[in-house]
Design a protein around this motif. Structure first.
Motif, PDB file in Angstrom:
ATOM      1  N   LYS A  48      15.881  11.662  -4.441  1.00 59.43           N
ATOM      2  CA  LYS A  48      15.803  13.053  -3.977  1.00 59.43           C
ATOM      3  C   LYS A  48      15.435  13.132  -2.495  1.00 59.43           C
ATOM      4  CE  LYS A  48      14.463  14.739  -8.502  1.00 59.43           C
ATOM      5  NZ  LYS A  48      13.362  15.208  -9.319  1.00 59.43           N
ATOM      6  N   LYS A  49      14.462  12.314  -2.100  1.00 58.56           N
ATOM      7  CA  LYS A  49      13.978  12.361  -0.716  1.00 58.56           C
ATOM      8  C   LYS A  49      13.492  10.970  -0.324  1.00 58.56           C
ATOM      9  CE  LYS A  49      11.507  15.162   2.485  1.00 58.56           C
ATOM     10  NZ  LYS A  49      10.613  16.248   2.762  1.00 58.56           N
ATOM     11  N   GLN A  50      14.428  10.173   0.195  1.00 59.75           N
ATOM     12  CA  GLN A  50      14.151   8.780   0.514  1.00 59.75           C
ATOM     13  C   GLN A  50      12.997   8.611   1.501  1.00 59.75           C
ATOM     14  OE1 GLN A  50      17.658   6.858   2.006  1.00 59.75           O
ATOM     15  NE2 GLN A  50      17.201   4.980   0.933  1.00 59.75           N
ATOM     16  N   ASP A  51      12.935   9.496   2.481  1.00 55.27           N
ATOM     17  CA  ASP A  51      11.920   9.345   3.515  1.00 55.27           C
ATOM     18  C   ASP A  51      10.661  10.178   3.248  1.00 55.27           C
ATOM     19  OD1 ASP A  51      13.107  11.779   3.916  1.00 55.27           O
ATOM     20  OD2 ASP A  51      13.324  11.568   6.085  1.00 55.27           O
ATOM     21  N   GLY A  52      10.545  10.700   2.020  1.00 53.25           N
ATOM     22  CA  GLY A  52       9.344  11.448   1.658  1.00 53.25           C
ATOM     23  C   GLY A  52       8.122  10.556   1.652  1.00 53.25           C
ATOM     24  N   ILE A  53       6.996  11.098   2.068  1.00 55.04           N
ATOM     25  CA  ILE A  53       5.740  10.339   2.123  1.00 55.04           C
ATOM     26  C   ILE A  53       5.056  10.399   0.754  1.00 55.04           C
ATOM     27  CG2 ILE A  53       3.469  10.194   3.228  1.00 55.04           C
ATOM     28  CD1 ILE A  53       5.840   9.487   5.051  1.00 55.04           C
ATOM     29  N   VAL A  54       4.560   9.258   0.309  1.00 55.81           N
ATOM     30  CA  VAL A  54       3.896   9.157  -0.992  1.00 55.81           C
ATOM     31  C   VAL A  54       2.454   9.657  -0.862  1.00 55.81           C
ATOM     32  CG1 VAL A  54       3.257   7.582  -2.854  1.00 55.81           C
ATOM     33  CG2 VAL A  54       5.363   7.199  -1.581  1.00 55.81           C
ATOM     34  N   SER A  55       2.009  10.408  -1.838  1.00 54.80           N
ATOM     35  CA  SER A  55       0.662  10.968  -1.788  1.00 54.80           C
ATOM     36  C   SER A  55      -0.403   9.873  -1.971  1.00 54.80           C
ATOM     37  CB  SER A  55       0.478  12.023  -2.877  1.00 54.80           C
ATOM     38  OG  SER A  55       0.367  11.406  -4.140  1.00 54.80           O
ATOM     39  N   PRO A  56      -1.572  10.089  -1.391  1.00 50.93           N
ATOM     40  CA  PRO A  56      -2.670   9.120  -1.556  1.00 50.93           C
ATOM     41  C   PRO A  56      -3.037   8.888  -3.029  1.00 50.93           C
ATOM     42  CG  PRO A  56      -3.183  10.651   0.209  1.00 50.93           C
ATOM     43  CD  PRO A  56      -1.934  11.165  -0.461  1.00 50.93           C
ATOM     44  N   LEU A  57      -2.960   9.918  -3.857  1.00 53.54           N
ATOM     45  CA  LEU A  57      -3.278   9.764  -5.275  1.00 53.54           C
ATOM     46  C   LEU A  57      -2.312   8.786  -5.949  1.00 53.54           C
ATOM     47  CD1 LEU A  57      -4.842  10.593  -7.823  1.00 53.54           C
ATOM     48  CD2 LEU A  57      -3.171  12.439  -8.106  1.00 53.54           C
ATOM     49  N   LYS A  58      -1.024   8.926  -5.673  1.00 53.14           N
ATOM     50  CA  LYS A  58      -0.037   7.995  -6.247  1.00 53.14           C
ATOM     51  C   LYS A  58      -0.281   6.574  -5.765  1.00 53.14           C
ATOM     52  CE  LYS A  58       3.745  11.150  -7.092  1.00 53.14           C
ATOM     53  NZ  LYS A  58       4.455  12.118  -6.290  1.00 53.14           N
ATOM     54  N   ILE A  59      -0.565   6.437  -4.496  1.00 54.78           N
ATOM     55  CA  ILE A  59      -0.811   5.096  -3.945  1.00 54.78           C
ATOM     56  C   ILE A  59      -2.027   4.461  -4.606  1.00 54.78           C
ATOM     57  CG2 ILE A  59      -1.491   3.826  -1.867  1.00 54.78           C
ATOM     58  CD1 ILE A  59       0.304   5.747  -0.296  1.00 54.78           C
ATOM     59  N   ARG A  60      -3.115   5.205  -4.752  1.00 55.12           N
ATOM     60  CA  ARG A  60      -4.324   4.666  -5.401  1.00 55.12           C
ATOM     61  C   ARG A  60      -4.028   4.243  -6.836  1.00 55.12           C
ATOM     62  NH1 ARG A  60      -6.842   8.776  -2.710  1.00 55.12           N
ATOM     63  NH2 ARG A  60      -6.914  10.081  -4.569  1.00 55.12           N
ATOM     64  N   ASN A  61      -3.308   5.080  -7.580  1.00 55.11           N
ATOM     65  CA  ASN A  61      -3.006   4.755  -8.976  1.00 55.11           C
ATOM     66  C   ASN A  61      -2.116   3.528  -9.092  1.00 55.11           C
ATOM     67  OD1 ASN A  61      -4.542   6.720 -10.241  1.00 55.11           O
ATOM     68  ND2 ASN A  61      -2.928   8.242 -10.105  1.00 55.11           N
ATOM     69  N   ILE A  62      -1.118   3.452  -8.255  1.00 54.88           N
ATOM     70  CA  ILE A  62      -0.230   2.276  -8.289  1.00 54.88           C
ATOM     71  C   ILE A  62      -1.002   1.026  -7.869  1.00 54.88           C
ATOM     72  CG2 ILE A  62       1.792   1.207  -7.219  1.00 54.88           C
ATOM     73  CD1 ILE A  62       3.035   4.070  -7.142  1.00 54.88           C
ATOM     74  N   ASN A  63      -1.824   1.131  -6.837  1.00 51.83           N
ATOM     75  CA  ASN A  63      -2.591  -0.035  -6.382  1.00 51.83           C
ATOM     76  C   ASN A  63      -3.570  -0.530  -7.437  1.00 51.83           C
ATOM     77  OD1 ASN A  63      -1.342  -0.547  -3.957  1.00 51.83           O
ATOM     78  ND2 ASN A  63      -2.796   0.630  -2.750  1.00 51.83           N
ATOM     79  N   ARG A  64      -4.112   0.362  -8.258  1.00 48.52           N
ATOM     80  CA  ARG A  64      -4.982  -0.084  -9.358  1.00 48.52           C
ATOM     81  C   ARG A  64      -4.210  -1.001 -10.304  1.00 48.52           C
ATOM     82  NH1 ARG A  64      -6.905   5.181 -11.581  1.00 48.52           N
ATOM     83  NH2 ARG A  64      -6.795   4.063 -13.529  1.00 48.52           N
TER      84      ARG A  64
END
Length: 120
Positions: free
Chosen positions: A32-48
Motif C-alpha cells: 500500500k505504501k512502500q515508503d511509509g514509516i513504521v510506528s515505534p510500537l510495531k518496531i518494539r513488538n517485532i524486536n521483542r
C-alpha cells in the motif's frame, strides 16, 4: 555447530508463527505504501520477537546476517519486509539443520541436545 536445546526448539515453534504474521502484515503495508514509516510500537513488538529468536539461533552462522529493526531511525515498510525476509530465511535454514524424521521412531521432531539425532 551445537544442536539446540529443547527450550530453543519450543521457543522457535512458539514464535515463528508470530514472525510469519508480522512479515505478512508488513508486506501488506508495504504494498500500500512502500515508503511509509513504521510506528515505534510495531518496531518494539517485532524486536521483542527478534530478540528471543536471536537466542534460538545460538551459534548458527546466519546470526551474522540478521539484525533487529532500528528504533531510532524508524525504518520504512519496505525495509522491514526485507529484514523480516532475511530472518525467515535464517530460521528456515536453522530448522532444516535440526528438525527431521527420526530414523527409529519415523516421526518428525527436533534433534536437540537432550534428544539428539540417533546414530546410524
Amino acid at each position: 555447530m551445537a544442536q539446540p536445546t529443547e527450550s530453543q526448539a519450543e521457543t522457535y515453534d512458539r514464535l515463528v508463527p508470530m514472525l510469519t504474521a508480522a512479515h505478512r502484515e508488513m508486506s501488506e503495508l508495504s504494498k500500500k505504501k512502500q515508503d511509509g514509516i513504521v510506528s515505534p510500537l510495531k518496531i518494539r513488538n517485532i524486536n521483542r520477537l527478534l530478540d528471543e529468536l536471536f537466542e534460538v539461533l545460538g551459534d548458527d552462522p546466519s546470526r551474522g546476517f540478521i539484525e533487529k529493526l532500528d528504533e531510532e531511525t524508524l525504518p520504512q515498510n519496505s525495509d522491514v519486509v526485507l529484514l523480516l525476509s532475511q530472518w525467515q530465511a535464517a530460521l528456515v535454514q536453522f530448522k532444516a539443520l535440526h528438525y527431521g524424521r527420526d530414523s527409529r521412531s519415523r516421526e518428525l521432531r527436533w534433534f536437540t541436545m537432550e534428544d539428539p539425532r540417533p546414530k546410524p
